[in-house]
Design an enzyme around this catalytic site. Structure first.
Site, PDB file in Angstrom:
ATOM      1  N   SER A  10      -2.855   2.860   7.375  1.00 44.91           N
ATOM      2  CA  SER A  10      -3.752   2.970   6.226  1.00 44.91           C
ATOM      3  C   SER A  10      -4.591   4.240   6.347  1.00 44.91           C
ATOM      4  O   SER A  10      -5.341   4.411   7.319  1.00 44.91           O
ATOM      5  CB  SER A  10      -4.683   1.754   6.177  1.00 44.91           C
ATOM      6  OG  SER A  10      -5.779   2.058   5.339  1.00 44.91           O
ATOM      7  N   HIS A  35       0.020   3.482   3.702  1.00 44.51           N
ATOM      8  CA  HIS A  35      -0.779   2.508   2.956  1.00 44.51           C
ATOM      9  C   HIS A  35      -2.023   3.203   2.399  1.00 44.51           C
ATOM     10  O   HIS A  35      -2.781   3.828   3.144  1.00 44.51           O
ATOM     11  CB  HIS A  35      -1.167   1.363   3.900  1.00 44.51           C
ATOM     12  CG  HIS A  35      -1.859   0.219   3.243  1.00 44.51           C
ATOM     13  ND1 HIS A  35      -1.188  -0.783   2.574  1.00 44.51           N
ATOM     14  CD2 HIS A  35      -3.180  -0.098   3.163  1.00 44.51           C
ATOM     15  CE1 HIS A  35      -2.069  -1.671   2.117  1.00 44.51           C
ATOM     16  NE2 HIS A  35      -3.289  -1.274   2.453  1.00 44.51           N
ATOM     17  N   ASP A  37      -5.463   2.691   0.323  1.00 43.07           N
ATOM     18  CA  ASP A  37      -6.431   1.683  -0.116  1.00 43.07           C
ATOM     19  C   ASP A  37      -7.307   2.231  -1.232  1.00 43.07           C
ATOM     20  O   ASP A  37      -8.064   3.181  -1.026  1.00 43.07           O
ATOM     21  CB  ASP A  37      -7.307   1.268   1.069  1.00 43.07           C
ATOM     22  CG  ASP A  37      -6.564   0.353   2.026  1.00 43.07           C
ATOM     23  OD1 ASP A  37      -5.997  -0.650   1.553  1.00 43.07           O
ATOM     24  OD2 ASP A  37      -6.543   0.649   3.231  1.00 43.07           O
ATOM     25  N   MET A  39     -10.301   1.371  -3.841  1.00 43.55           N
ATOM     26  CA  MET A  39     -11.417   0.428  -4.062  1.00 43.55           C
ATOM     27  C   MET A  39     -12.332   0.969  -5.154  1.00 43.55           C
ATOM     28  O   MET A  39     -12.590   2.178  -5.209  1.00 43.55           O
ATOM     29  CB  MET A  39     -12.219   0.261  -2.770  1.00 43.55           C
ATOM     30  CG  MET A  39     -11.373  -0.159  -1.584  1.00 43.55           C
ATOM     31  SD  MET A  39     -12.390  -0.482  -0.129  1.00 43.55           S
ATOM     32  CE  MET A  39     -11.124  -0.667   1.133  1.00 43.55           C
ATOM     33  N   HIS A  68      -2.453  -0.002  -2.415  1.00 43.94           N
ATOM     34  CA  HIS A  68      -3.118  -1.305  -2.445  1.00 43.94           C
ATOM     35  C   HIS A  68      -4.349  -1.208  -3.337  1.00 43.94           C
ATOM     36  O   HIS A  68      -5.362  -0.629  -2.940  1.00 43.94           O
ATOM     37  CB  HIS A  68      -3.483  -1.673  -0.988  1.00 43.94           C
ATOM     38  CG  HIS A  68      -4.247  -2.943  -0.845  1.00 43.94           C
ATOM     39  ND1 HIS A  68      -4.905  -3.283   0.321  1.00 43.94           N
ATOM     40  CD2 HIS A  68      -4.465  -3.978  -1.707  1.00 43.94           C
ATOM     41  CE1 HIS A  68      -5.488  -4.470   0.169  1.00 43.94           C
ATOM     42  NE2 HIS A  68      -5.248  -4.906  -1.048  1.00 43.94           N
ATOM     43  N   MET A  70      -7.527  -2.499  -4.831  1.00 45.41           N
ATOM     44  CA  MET A  70      -8.602  -3.500  -4.736  1.00 45.41           C
ATOM     45  C   MET A  70      -9.581  -3.174  -5.851  1.00 45.41           C
ATOM     46  O   MET A  70     -10.698  -2.691  -5.623  1.00 45.41           O
ATOM     47  CB  MET A  70      -9.257  -3.425  -3.343  1.00 45.41           C
ATOM     48  CG  MET A  70      -8.378  -4.022  -2.254  1.00 45.41           C
ATOM     49  SD  MET A  70      -8.832  -3.454  -0.603  1.00 45.41           S
ATOM     50  CE  MET A  70      -7.931  -1.912  -0.552  1.00 45.41           C
ATOM     51  N   MET A 139      -4.083 -10.844   2.907  1.00 46.39           N
ATOM     52  CA  MET A 139      -5.198 -10.145   3.556  1.00 46.39           C
ATOM     53  C   MET A 139      -5.666 -10.940   4.769  1.00 46.39           C
ATOM     54  O   MET A 139      -5.864 -12.153   4.694  1.00 46.39           O
ATOM     55  CB  MET A 139      -6.374  -9.978   2.578  1.00 46.39           C
ATOM     56  CG  MET A 139      -6.171  -8.949   1.478  1.00 46.39           C
ATOM     57  SD  MET A 139      -5.737  -7.292   2.068  1.00 46.39           S
ATOM     58  CE  MET A 139      -7.188  -6.854   3.026  1.00 46.39           C
ATOM     59  N   GLY A 146     -12.409  -0.939   6.509  1.00 51.10           N
ATOM     60  CA  GLY A 146     -11.572  -0.902   7.697  1.00 51.10           C
ATOM     61  C   GLY A 146     -12.372  -1.372   8.903  1.00 51.10           C
ATOM     62  O   GLY A 146     -13.591  -1.556   8.818  1.00 51.10           O
ATOM     63  N   ASP A 172      -2.668  -7.276   6.334  1.00 55.25           N
ATOM     64  CA  ASP A 172      -3.540  -6.109   6.252  1.00 55.25           C
ATOM     65  C   ASP A 172      -4.951  -6.498   6.671  1.00 55.25           C
ATOM     66  O   ASP A 172      -5.567  -7.376   6.061  1.00 55.25           O
ATOM     67  CB  ASP A 172      -3.535  -5.605   4.796  1.00 55.25           C
ATOM     68  CG  ASP A 172      -4.397  -4.375   4.580  1.00 55.25           C
ATOM     69  OD1 ASP A 172      -4.882  -3.784   5.563  1.00 55.25           O
ATOM     70  OD2 ASP A 172      -4.580  -4.004   3.397  1.00 55.25           O
TER      71      ASP A 172
END
Ligand code: DX5
Ligand code: ZN
Length: 212
Positions: A10, A35, A37, A39, A68, A70, A139, A146, A172
């Site tokens: 990630s 990966h 992330d 957000m 991913h 979020m 999750m 992280g 994850d």
């Protein structure tokens, strides 16, 4: 037969001031996927990156981009992440009212689709979608940051999903070489790791250890 496990570092734990080098290093070190992330500060209490950053690293690596999301209302941003170079787009079941519409939008863009559940969400929230998705992400920390501790209780969900779903089962959050063994035993086949890769001197050694 032992199933091949994919390792997806990630970039949340990478050094963002040299993101291109970090991505190239992790590719050279044997990562299977990257990966990413995303957000929004609403679905989770943190803000990271958007499609612009994904597009800017896309030309510098051949790695499969595992994005991913979020974010609330993910359907609004599927087109942008697809054009930016995502290969797979995962969104949260908790973040939308009609997951089928989001999956359709991802597929219409020619991308693989994933659905994710937070630690407190039951498998029943997504079990009607196994035929529709390529990946289920369980999750193993509360999404948002992280470097948190792995929640072992979430692995019972992995085993439960494995009974009915033949695609990718990803875990994850808090994955290190010790808990990676447990995740592999529960039959997860994609392991995301931020700190356990980017927090190490030798990325190749870190990836080998996670693969087991
Ligand atoms: C958490 C993110 C994870 C996170 C993993 O919300 O989805 O991908 O970056 O980082 P570690 O491996 O450090 O828990
Ligand atoms: Zn993630």
């Amino acid at each position: 037969m032992e199933e091949r496990v994919l390792i997806a570092p990630s970039i949340l734990s990478a050094d963002f001031s040299k993101l291109r080098e970090e991505v190239k290093s992790v590719e050279k070190a044997g990562a299977d996927w990257l990966h990413v992330d995303v957000m929004d500060g609403l679905f989770v209490p943190n803000i990271t990156i958007g499609p612009l950053v994904v597009a800017s690293i896309r030309p510098h690596t051949k790695l499969f981009f595992d994005v991913h999301l979020m974010i609330n209302d993910p359907i609004k941003y599927v087109d942008q992440f697809a054009s930016a170079g995502a290969d797979l787009i995962t969104f949260h079941a908790e973040a939308c009212n009609s997951p089928m519409d989001v999956i359709k939008k991802i597929k219409d863009n020619g991308k693989k689709a994933g659905i994710s559940i937070k630690p407190k969400s039951p498998v029943s929230l997504i079990s009607n979608l196994y035929e529709e998705v390529d990946l289920v992400l369980v999750m193993t920390v509360e999404p948002g940051f992280g470097g948190q501790s792995f929640r072992e209780d979430c692995l019972t969900k992995v085993s439960e999903i494995k009974k009915k779903f033949a695609g990718y089962i990803q875990v994850d959050g808090g994955i290190n070489k010790v808990v990676a063994v447990k995740a592999r035993n529960a039959r997860a086949n994609v392991l995301v790791a931020g700190t356990a890769v980017f927090g190490r001197e030798d990325y190749a050694e870190a990836i080998r250890e996670l693969r087991g």
